[in-house]
Write a protein that holds these residues in place. Structure first.
Motif, PDB file in Angstrom:
ATOM      1  N   THR A  54      15.100   2.354 -53.330  1.00  0.00           N
ATOM      2  CA  THR A  54      15.726   2.361 -54.858  1.00  0.00           C
ATOM      3  C   THR A  54      14.759   1.536 -55.389  1.00  0.00           C
ATOM      4  OG1 THR A  54      17.052   0.349 -54.012  1.00  0.00           O
ATOM      5  CG2 THR A  54      18.132   2.707 -53.672  1.00  0.00           C
ATOM      6  N   ARG A  55      15.243   1.576 -56.518  1.00  0.00           N
ATOM      7  CA  ARG A  55      14.321   0.434 -57.595  1.00  0.00           C
ATOM      8  C   ARG A  55      15.476  -0.032 -58.582  1.00  0.00           C
ATOM      9  NH1 ARG A  55      12.698   3.890 -62.221  1.00  0.00           N
ATOM     10  NH2 ARG A  55      13.683   5.976 -62.070  1.00  0.00           N
ATOM     11  N   GLN A  56      14.895  -1.121 -59.218  1.00  0.00           N
ATOM     12  CA  GLN A  56      15.671  -1.853 -60.141  1.00  0.00           C
ATOM     13  C   GLN A  56      15.458  -1.479 -61.400  1.00  0.00           C
ATOM     14  OE1 GLN A  56      18.608  -2.720 -57.842  1.00  0.00           O
ATOM     15  NE2 GLN A  56      18.474  -4.265 -59.498  1.00  0.00           N
ATOM     16  N   ASN A 289      14.421   5.862 -56.124  1.00  0.00           N
ATOM     17  CA  ASN A 289      13.061   6.257 -56.336  1.00  0.00           C
ATOM     18  C   ASN A 289      12.503   7.662 -56.208  1.00  0.00           C
ATOM     19  OD1 ASN A 289      11.609   3.780 -56.868  1.00  0.00           O
ATOM     20  ND2 ASN A 289      11.715   3.068 -54.870  1.00  0.00           N
ATOM     21  N   ARG A 290      11.879   8.136 -57.320  1.00  0.00           N
ATOM     22  CA  ARG A 290      11.327   9.421 -57.419  1.00  0.00           C
ATOM     23  C   ARG A 290      10.124   9.398 -56.300  1.00  0.00           C
ATOM     24  NH1 ARG A 290      13.007   8.754 -62.875  1.00  0.00           N
ATOM     25  NH2 ARG A 290      11.178   8.084 -62.954  1.00  0.00           N
ATOM     26  N   GLN A 291       9.553   8.376 -56.303  1.00  0.00           N
ATOM     27  CA  GLN A 291       8.262   8.438 -55.418  1.00  0.00           C
ATOM     28  C   GLN A 291       8.262   7.012 -54.335  1.00  0.00           C
ATOM     29  OE1 GLN A 291       4.741   8.604 -57.551  1.00  0.00           O
ATOM     30  NE2 GLN A 291       5.343   7.192 -59.098  1.00  0.00           N
ATOM     31  N   GLN A 292       8.084   7.247 -53.334  1.00  0.00           N
ATOM     32  CA  GLN A 292       7.859   6.029 -52.479  1.00  0.00           C
ATOM     33  C   GLN A 292       6.699   4.945 -52.991  1.00  0.00           C
ATOM     34  OE1 GLN A 292      10.070   5.408 -49.767  1.00  0.00           O
ATOM     35  NE2 GLN A 292      11.145   6.974 -50.663  1.00  0.00           N
ATOM     36  N   LEU A 293       7.012   3.839 -53.416  1.00  0.00           N
ATOM     37  CA  LEU A 293       6.409   2.716 -53.872  1.00  0.00           C
ATOM     38  C   LEU A 293       6.418   1.441 -53.015  1.00  0.00           C
ATOM     39  CD1 LEU A 293       7.426   2.830 -57.733  1.00  0.00           C
ATOM     40  CD2 LEU A 293       5.564   4.196 -56.707  1.00  0.00           C
ATOM     41  N   VAL A 294       5.144   0.949 -52.861  1.00  0.00           N
ATOM     42  CA  VAL A 294       5.125  -0.259 -52.112  1.00  0.00           C
ATOM     43  C   VAL A 294       4.454  -1.362 -52.978  1.00  0.00           C
ATOM     44  CG1 VAL A 294       4.470   0.874 -49.970  1.00  0.00           C
ATOM     45  CG2 VAL A 294       2.439   0.132 -51.378  1.00  0.00           C
ATOM     46  N   SER A 295       4.955  -2.661 -52.859  1.00  0.00           N
ATOM     47  CA  SER A 295       4.454  -3.654 -53.841  1.00  0.00           C
ATOM     48  C   SER A 295       3.572  -4.536 -53.077  1.00  0.00           C
ATOM     49  CB  SER A 295       5.991  -4.379 -53.999  1.00  0.00           C
ATOM     50  OG  SER A 295       5.562  -5.756 -54.901  1.00  0.00           O
ATOM     51  N   ILE A 296       2.659  -5.296 -53.966  1.00  0.00           N
ATOM     52  CA  ILE A 296       1.557  -6.216 -53.452  1.00  0.00           C
ATOM     53  C   ILE A 296       1.667  -7.117 -54.542  1.00  0.00           C
ATOM     54  CG2 ILE A 296       0.232  -4.368 -52.150  1.00  0.00           C
ATOM     55  CD1 ILE A 296      -1.443  -4.325 -54.564  1.00  0.00           C
ATOM     56  N   PRO A 297       0.994  -8.272 -54.219  1.00  0.00           N
ATOM     57  CA  PRO A 297       1.019  -9.534 -55.101  1.00  0.00           C
ATOM     58  C   PRO A 297       0.045  -8.873 -56.108  1.00  0.00           C
ATOM     59  CG  PRO A 297       0.833 -10.310 -52.915  1.00  0.00           C
ATOM     60  CD  PRO A 297       0.658  -8.904 -52.917  1.00  0.00           C
ATOM     61  N   THR A 331       5.363  -5.431 -62.455  1.00  0.00           N
ATOM     62  CA  THR A 331       6.418  -5.862 -62.288  1.00  0.00           C
ATOM     63  C   THR A 331       6.426  -7.369 -62.147  1.00  0.00           C
ATOM     64  OG1 THR A 331       6.657  -6.039 -59.835  1.00  0.00           O
ATOM     65  CG2 THR A 331       7.319  -3.795 -60.868  1.00  0.00           C
ATOM     66  N   PRO A 332       7.680  -8.049 -62.507  1.00  0.00           N
ATOM     67  CA  PRO A 332       7.522  -9.523 -62.560  1.00  0.00           C
ATOM     68  C   PRO A 332       7.242  -9.986 -61.276  1.00  0.00           C
ATOM     69  CG  PRO A 332       9.507  -8.731 -63.619  1.00  0.00           C
ATOM     70  CD  PRO A 332       8.725  -7.437 -62.964  1.00  0.00           C
ATOM     71  N   ASP A 333       7.444  -9.345 -59.922  1.00  0.00           N
ATOM     72  CA  ASP A 333       7.127  -9.925 -58.936  1.00  0.00           C
ATOM     73  C   ASP A 333       5.534  -9.436 -58.090  1.00  0.00           C
ATOM     74  OD1 ASP A 333       9.614 -10.874 -58.658  1.00  0.00           O
ATOM     75  OD2 ASP A 333      10.620  -8.858 -57.737  1.00  0.00           O
TER      76      ASP A 333
END
Length: 383
Positions: A54-56, A289-297, A331-333
């Motif tokens: 999911t995404r916000q 999520n329409r696509q799998q996203l990963v988050s990095i700094p 994103t903010p993060d």
């Protein structure tokens, strides 16, 4: 004496040569050791977690009353008084503004005079009708005379009723010179002032009705499918970070705004005295999520030959390698990455400007601890 000194110098020469050779040999060894010694740079790293399903979604808007009334006079005229200001509370019957009633009061007098004349006319023709009835009953007058008298009476009554209605209308217009509130609320805008001539229906005062409040947000077409009436969302407020309320999507616009190409979405809020009109609110909603996203700094992202890259760490070799990635959004993060990384990859989180291909590194941070734990587990299994 000279012979003995010569002999002494000859004996000392080989020893001196040996010392020089030894010194050169030691210097060569030191230089060789310095060349052989590898540079191992400590780096802070993070391990890529499993991509979220999911995404916000987050959009900002302002708190407003669900119902706002643009109040205006029902007649034309010049404003002579304005009795409220922005922020004033009003209740049903409160006078908000007035227009000059002189012309309408004159209309009342004229209508009253017309009604009085109509009443006199009715009295006159009624006497004529009664006289015609008496004469017809005694056969002193033909029936046609009675019918004519009756017709005249009916016409006079109709004229009187019309004059009475005109008087009531004129009296209403006098009452309409006072602009009154219909419901409890608060004045949010004033569109006209004393001395201004306004037409019927022209907004003069805007009143936000007490009761349910809502947040109006603008959602782009890429995310509008995630907002349906009845969907539960979270509402936060910039004025108080601790204040969070559960809201519900009440209404979604059927078409996009022609200027901004966004859809208006109204979110209803529960009744809370801490929420005031005009506050800035942030609406957050969960979406698939329409696509799998990963988050990095953000600090882990670098550029190389106009290509977005990250530096991944080979745990076995302890070296770093440039790895191209596809950035989905900022994103903010941090940064959302759509392609190029998978869960379990170890990425350099800081100091990317010092990285070079195959540089030896020493891990620090959470990923380093996880790697050490994995090595310990492997060692226990071998025992």
């Amino acid at each position: 004496m000279s012979l003995s000194k010569s002999i002494t110098n000859r004996r000392a020469a080989p020893g001196l040569a040996l010392i020089v050779v030894a010194a050169l040999g030691l210097a060569g060894c030191s230089q060789e050791k310095a060349e052989v010694k590898e540079i191992i740079r400590p780096v802070k790293v993070v391990e890529i977690a499993k991509a979220s399903d999911t995404r916000q979604l987050s959009y900002s808007g302002s708190v407003r009353a669900r119902t706002e009334m643009n109040l205006g006079f029902r007649i034309n005229g010049k404003i002579t008084e304005r009795l409220v200001d922005i922020g004033d509370r009003v209740k049903p019957g409160d006078v908000l503004a007035r227009i000059d009633p002189t012309d309408y009061e004159l209309s009342v007098r004229s209508a009253q005079a017309s009604l009085d004349a109509a009443d006199r006319q009715v009295e006159t023709v009624e006497l004529t009708r009664k006289r015609a009835e008496q004469l017809y009953a005694k056969n002193f007058a033909p029936k046609s005379q009675l019918e004519q008298a009756t017709l005249s009476y009916n016409q006079a009554v109709a004229t009187r009723d019309s004059a009475r209605s005109q008087l009531a209308q004129a009296q209403n217009q006098v009452r309409y010179t006072d602009l009154k509130a219909d419901k409890n609320g608060i004045v949010t805008a004033v569109a006209a002032d004393v001395g201004q001539v306004v037409g019927s229906g022209t907004p003069v005062v805007t009143v936000a009705i007490d009761g349910e409040k809502e947040v109006l947000i603008a959602v782009p077409e890429t995310d509008i499918a995630e907002f349906k009436p009845g969907k539960t969302v979270k509402a936060g407020f910039w004025s108080d970070e601790a204040l969070t309320l559960d809201g519900k999507v009440r209404e979604v616009a059927g078409s996009a705004d022609p200027q901004s190409r966004t859809f208006a979405v109204r979110v209803s809020l529960p009744n809370d005295p801490r929420v005031l009109l005009g506050m800035t609110a942030s609406i957050e909603a969960a979406a698939g999520n329409r696509q799998q996203l990963v988050s990095i700094p953000l600090s882990a992202l670098a550029q190389k030959d106009s290509q977005s890259i990250v530096w991944t760490v080979d745990r076995n070799g302890g070296t770093v390698h440039a790895h191209p990635v596809k950035v989905a959004a900022f994103t903010p993060d941090g940064v959302s990455v759509a392609d190029g990384l998978k869960p379990g990859d170890v990425v350099v989180a800081a100091g990317t400007q010092f990285m070079t291909e195959n540089l030896k590194v020493k891990l620090t941070g959470d990923a380093a601890q996880q790697s050490a734990s994995a090595d310990d587990d492997a060692a226990r299994r071998l025992r």
